[in-house]
Design an enzyme around this catalytic site. Structure first.
Site, PDB file in Angstrom:
ATOM      1  N   LYS A  21      25.842  49.888  30.900  1.00 63.93           N
ATOM      2  CA  LYS A  21      26.641  51.128  30.644  1.00 63.93           C
ATOM      3  C   LYS A  21      27.701  50.771  29.876  1.00 63.93           C
ATOM      4  O   LYS A  21      28.386  51.446  28.800  1.00 63.93           O
ATOM      5  CB  LYS A  21      26.840  51.771  31.937  1.00 63.93           C
ATOM      6  CG  LYS A  21      28.234  52.852  31.927  1.00 63.93           C
ATOM      7  CD  LYS A  21      28.450  53.404  33.360  1.00 63.93           C
ATOM      8  CE  LYS A  21      29.194  52.424  34.186  1.00 63.93           C
ATOM      9  NZ  LYS A  21      30.710  52.694  33.981  1.00 63.93           N
ATOM     10  N   ASN A  22      28.457  49.541  30.162  1.00 61.94           N
ATOM     11  CA  ASN A  22      29.779  49.574  29.955  1.00 61.94           C
ATOM     12  C   ASN A  22      29.883  48.746  28.361  1.00 61.94           C
ATOM     13  O   ASN A  22      30.810  48.761  27.569  1.00 61.94           O
ATOM     14  CB  ASN A  22      30.784  48.634  30.911  1.00 61.94           C
ATOM     15  CG  ASN A  22      31.097  49.343  32.102  1.00 61.94           C
ATOM     16  OD1 ASN A  22      30.869  50.743  31.982  1.00 61.94           O
ATOM     17  ND2 ASN A  22      31.360  48.629  32.987  1.00 61.94           N
ATOM     18  N   ARG A 121      44.860  53.723  36.678  1.00 64.52           N
ATOM     19  CA  ARG A 121      44.017  53.273  35.542  1.00 64.52           C
ATOM     20  C   ARG A 121      45.063  53.731  34.341  1.00 64.52           C
ATOM     21  O   ARG A 121      44.758  54.525  33.522  1.00 64.52           O
ATOM     22  CB  ARG A 121      42.804  54.053  35.398  1.00 64.52           C
ATOM     23  CG  ARG A 121      41.948  54.111  36.590  1.00 64.52           C
ATOM     24  CD  ARG A 121      41.609  52.571  36.790  1.00 64.52           C
ATOM     25  NE  ARG A 121      40.623  52.256  35.969  1.00 64.52           N
ATOM     26  CZ  ARG A 121      39.190  52.521  35.895  1.00 64.52           C
ATOM     27  NH1 ARG A 121      38.529  53.370  36.929  1.00 64.52           N
ATOM     28  NH2 ARG A 121      38.568  51.950  34.874  1.00 64.52           N
ATOM     29  N   ASP A 305      33.460  44.906  39.953  1.00 63.52           N
ATOM     30  CA  ASP A 305      32.472  46.009  40.025  1.00 63.52           C
ATOM     31  C   ASP A 305      31.452  45.615  41.077  1.00 63.52           C
ATOM     32  O   ASP A 305      30.490  46.637  41.419  1.00 63.52           O
ATOM     33  CB  ASP A 305      32.059  46.273  38.753  1.00 63.52           C
ATOM     34  CG  ASP A 305      32.851  47.010  37.886  1.00 63.52           C
ATOM     35  OD1 ASP A 305      32.727  47.246  36.636  1.00 63.52           O
ATOM     36  OD2 ASP A 305      33.804  47.440  38.287  1.00 63.52           O
TER      37      ASP A 305
END
Ligand code: EPZ
Length: 417
Positions: A21-22, A121, A305
């Site tokens: 995904k990233n 963030r 993660d």
């Protein structure tokens, strides 16, 4: 949307890992700078990819889903340099369009990405980096308003090995013809390297990706016919943890071993049985993992993660484990949900002390973010009874068909409203 999970089912079988995904979230906005269509393969079929596709379409690109994991992006008709709140606020990676829009139009207006459940963030490193490239940036009414008269050579020392900042600056610098940009203290993550490989295949001149210093010589054209995204190391790690529980045996396929070294290391330290092949890993569960200590670090350290998933594994370890979260200020929301399932966890600032318990018990729990959701699914798989996980929209952002994959090897997970 919720998951209803019948616990304590034995998991046996094979899992094929989807695309990262990233990596896809870095490569898709980079397509803004291409001058012809590109076909991206092994793109995970997850919500964040759909969000990025919507954003690119809003800007004027044609994004065509050729099959489940193949998309074609044609950037030639991109005619907007503004990205609105409703698209940006869904996903932090949307910020990556700021730099390429600035390169393409000399101006860009992108709404500030939101925070999330594990902290503010901020994007100050991104803004400072773009300013060093020559951008003028101000923030008004929640919008990042940027324009540039002329880009310039730059030496950018990152204050922290920020994945997103490294990605954003690589994309932006790649098409600055005649400019030389040096980025130091870069993130070394495999997704950064995959982006650099994609851009170099398109004609960029990027050296040093995967190391502490990257040198980019801007070119005047980027074009590439097709590219295959690397497999998702975090999805792989998540399924390795699933296979670590008693009586489970999972062959996790389509893995780049060197991308998950620290996860393998910690699983072995916890006494989990692993058989490592060249692109797959066979994991066999144990009755009780050994307690271990984990600190999260930028790659090649233990990935933040994977922290939540390991907290579930260690919640039933044969002793007390410690996890120190060094990347985010408070990425422990999942701990409080695991405590509802009888886990014995003490949180003190960025340190979690996990005292292993005999077993987890089912409960109604709340998913707060993507990886926290994964840790709760893992907990539901081993808990006694039926666990309900609420707000599983979070997990759909980053795991392709997770309940289909788990049910295919013996789990009992039902998606309910
Ligand atoms: C990327 O986020 C990943 N997201 C995250 O994965 C991952 O947790 C993170 O890297 C760390 O590995 C994507 O790739 C889309 P950072 P990013 O910039 O780029 C601070 C998932 O589960 N910081 O490396 O946002 C920041 O607050 C997601 O897939 C600033 O202070 O991470 C954090 O504490 C969750 N200012 C630290 O740096 C900035 O301008 C690392 O953040 C940027 C970051």
């Amino acid at each position: 949307m919720k998951f209803k999970i019948e616990g304590q089912r034995v998991l046996k079988g094979e899992i094929h890992i989807s695309g990262a995904k990233n990596s896809a979230l870095a490569i898709m906005p980079a397509c803004i700078l291409l001058n012809k269509p590109v076909i991206l393969k092994n793109v995970p079929d997850v919500e964040d990819i759909r969000t990025m596709s919507e954003l690119l379409k809003y800007l004027g690109a044609k994004v065509h889903k050729i099959s489940k994991n193949v998309i074609e992006i044609d950037p030639r008709d991109i005619n907007k340099y503004q990205a609105p709140y409703e698209l940006i606020s869904k996903m932090r990676a949307s910020i990556y369009v700021l730099g390429p829009l600035l390169v393409k139009f000399g101006k860009a207006i992108v709404y500030m990405p939101g925070g999330c459940s594990f902290g503010p963030r901020p994007i100050d490193f991104h803004i400072e980096g773009l300013k060093k490239l020559g951008a003028n940036i101000k923030i008004e009414h929640g919008n990042i308003i940027a324009h540039v008269d002329s880009f310039k050579d730059a030496y950018i020392q990152l204050p922290f090995k920020s994945v997103g900042t490294t990605i954003h600056l690589i994309i932006t610098s790649s098409l600055l013809k005649g400019k030389k940009v040096i980025i130091s203290n870069c993130a070394l993550e495999p997704e950064v390297v995959d982006l650099a490989n994609f851009l170099n295949k398109a004609g960029a001149k990027i050296k040093g990706a995967g190391f502490d210093e990257i040198v980019i010589e801007g070119v005047d054209k980027l074009e590439i016919d097709e590219y295959e995204i690397i497999p998702d190391r975090i999805e792989a790690g998540t399924f390795l943890v699933a296979g670590s529980f008693e009586n489970n045996e999972i062959l996790v396929k389509n893995v780049i071993i060197e991308h998950i070294g620290p996860v393998i290391d910690k699983l072995l330290e916890a006494g989990i049985n692993l058989k490592i092949y060249n692109d797959s890993i066979l994991v066999k569960g144990v009755k009780k993992p050994k307690p271990i200590e984990i600190q999260t670090y930028p790659f090649p350290g233990f990935p933040t993660d994977m922290q939540a998933q390991f907290m579930t594994l260690l919640s039933i370890a044969d002793g007390t484990s410690i996890i120190k979260e060094n990347i985010y200020p408070n990425r422990f929301a999942h701990a409080y949900e695991l405590m509802r399932m009888s886990a014995d966890i003490k949180i003190n600032d960025n340190i979690a002390i996990i005292r292993g318990v005999e077993k987890l018990t089912s409960a109604i729990v709340n998913a707060t973010d993507l990886r926290a959701s994964a840790s709760l699914v893992l907990a539901g798989l081993i808990a006694e009874g039926t666990t309900i996980i609420e707000n599983i929209e979070h997990i759909d952002r980053g795991y392709e068909d997770i309940e289909i994959k788990l049910n295919s090897i013996g789990a009992s997970i039902e998606r309910i409203l």
